[in-house]
Design a protein around this motif. Sequence first.
Motif, short mmCIF file in Angstrom:
data_model
loop_
_atom_site.label_atom_id
_atom_site.label_comp_id
_atom_site.label_asym_id
_atom_site.label_seq_id
_atom_site.Cartn_x
_atom_site.Cartn_y
_atom_site.Cartn_z
N UNK A 1 0.81 -1.23 0.00
CA UNK A 1 0.00 0.00 0.00
C UNK A 1 0.84 1.28 0.00
N UNK A 2 2.15 1.15 -0.01
CA UNK A 2 2.99 2.35 -0.15
C UNK A 2 4.30 1.99 -0.84
N UNK A 3 4.87 2.99 -1.48
CA UNK A 3 6.18 2.87 -2.11
C UNK A 3 7.12 3.81 -1.36
N UNK A 4 8.30 3.30 -0.99
CA UNK A 4 9.28 4.13 -0.28
C UNK A 4 10.40 4.55 -1.23
N UNK A 5 10.58 5.84 -1.39
CA UNK A 5 11.69 6.42 -2.14
C UNK A 5 12.71 6.83 -1.09
N UNK B 1 17.03 10.26 0.60
CA UNK B 1 17.16 11.22 -0.50
C UNK B 1 18.02 12.43 -0.15
N UNK C 1 8.79 21.68 -0.37
CA UNK C 1 7.57 22.49 -0.52
C UNK C 1 6.31 21.70 -0.17
N UNK C 2 5.36 22.36 0.46
CA UNK C 2 4.12 21.70 0.91
C UNK C 2 2.92 22.08 0.04
N UNK D 1 10.67 9.83 0.73
CA UNK D 1 9.31 10.13 0.31
C UNK D 1 8.53 8.82 0.26
N UNK D 2 7.29 8.84 0.73
CA UNK D 2 6.40 7.69 0.60
C UNK D 2 5.25 8.10 -0.32
N UNK D 3 4.83 7.17 -1.15
CA UNK D 3 3.62 7.38 -1.96
C UNK D 3 2.63 6.30 -1.56
N UNK D 4 1.56 6.70 -0.89
CA UNK D 4 0.61 5.73 -0.33
C UNK D 4 -0.65 5.59 -1.16
N UNK E 1 4.97 13.71 7.08
CA UNK E 1 4.28 14.97 6.80
C UNK E 1 3.62 14.88 5.41
N UNK E 2 2.31 15.20 5.34
CA UNK E 2 1.59 15.07 4.05
C UNK E 2 1.97 16.18 3.07
N UNK E 3 2.05 15.81 1.80
CA UNK E 3 2.47 16.75 0.75
C UNK E 3 1.31 17.21 -0.12
N UNK E 4 0.09 16.85 0.28
CA UNK E 4 -1.09 17.43 -0.34
C UNK E 4 -2.03 17.77 0.82
N UNK F 1 -2.61 19.54 6.93
CA UNK F 1 -1.61 20.47 7.48
C UNK F 1 -1.06 19.95 8.80
N UNK G 1 1.29 11.54 -1.20
CA UNK G 1 2.73 11.56 -0.90
C UNK G 1 3.02 12.19 0.46
N UNK H 1 6.48 13.22 3.19
CA UNK H 1 7.90 13.29 3.51
C UNK H 1 8.12 12.56 4.83
#
Lengths: 161, 161
Positions: free
Chosen positions: A35-39, A42, A85-86, B58-61, B84-87, B113, B135, B137
């Motif tokens: 359910x998630x991909x870890x990058x 970085x 950036x958020x 970075x995680x993409x869930x 921390x959420x990026x959207x 936020x 996504x 951080x």
Amino acid sequence: MNQLTIEPLTAESFAPYGNVIETLGAHHYPINQGYAERFHDLARVDCLSYGGEVVVSLFRGQPRPLPIAIQLMERHPLGSQAFYPLQNRDWLVVVTDNVRDTGGFRAFRASGKQGVNYHRNIWHHPLLVLDANAEFLIIDRKGPGLNLEEVELAEPLFLDP
Amino acid sequence: MNQLTIEPLTAESFAPYGNVIETLGAHHYPINQGYAERFHDLARVDCLSYGGEVVVSLFRGQPRPLPIAIQLMERHPLGSQAFYPLQNRDWLVVVTDNVRDTGGFRAFRASGKQGVNYHRNIWHHPLLVLDANAEFLIIDRKGPGLNLEEVELAEPLFLDP
């Protein structure tokens, strides 16, 4: 008027100054039962020398008048500093190896999906945003010692984004 | 069906488990010649024991089927972990002091936020997002030693956001 050319931000072009924090080109793998991909990994966080700690903060930035005057550069001799950036909006980064030679200054346009991590001791301009109330997550150093040097340029450079 | 009540996320309610990373209530001050406000030192980063380092990822869930089944909990005995959420979209957090007693599990709805920093060794559910390709951080630990424990619940709990 000395105008700085704005380059697109890439990991390669920015390598002398720090890391670009982005999914593009990153080592990644699935976690959380798919359910998630870890990058992964970085940015080189380098904040611990001389008793430093890593701290997480939020910055809320405001745009400067256009064209942007690059007059004051800073560096942090004791620690790296990462900005992410958020909101998905472009922002600007100005760096140099040698703050005494404005010919070597470089400006980059970062996308809203690109953070940067300035390596320790790299000259950079304070946060440059293009939108009101632009928020960033910051990872930098807290601790003893003087971690800020500033230099005022004799003649400003200008950025027209 | 054992359903978990979803509480709003606040610094006070989450204090036993970690930090809420948000501007609300944070110590802040102007920087950058007045062009930015710094909300300072919002998470206790605790990743250095046993040769650990702090890493930024970075995680993409992806969202799970509804109602969300809480079946597997995890903890990191060697390091804190911040998200921390990026959207600007709500997401969910599930934590507990005692993974053997589902009566003590707590679920929180975080806004877009609000980030969280799980303290070291706090049981939590893997990332729970409500939108595709959400996504985040992440600030957590890299280094030697086994930093993941997982426990499967005998009976799942359910979340209906």
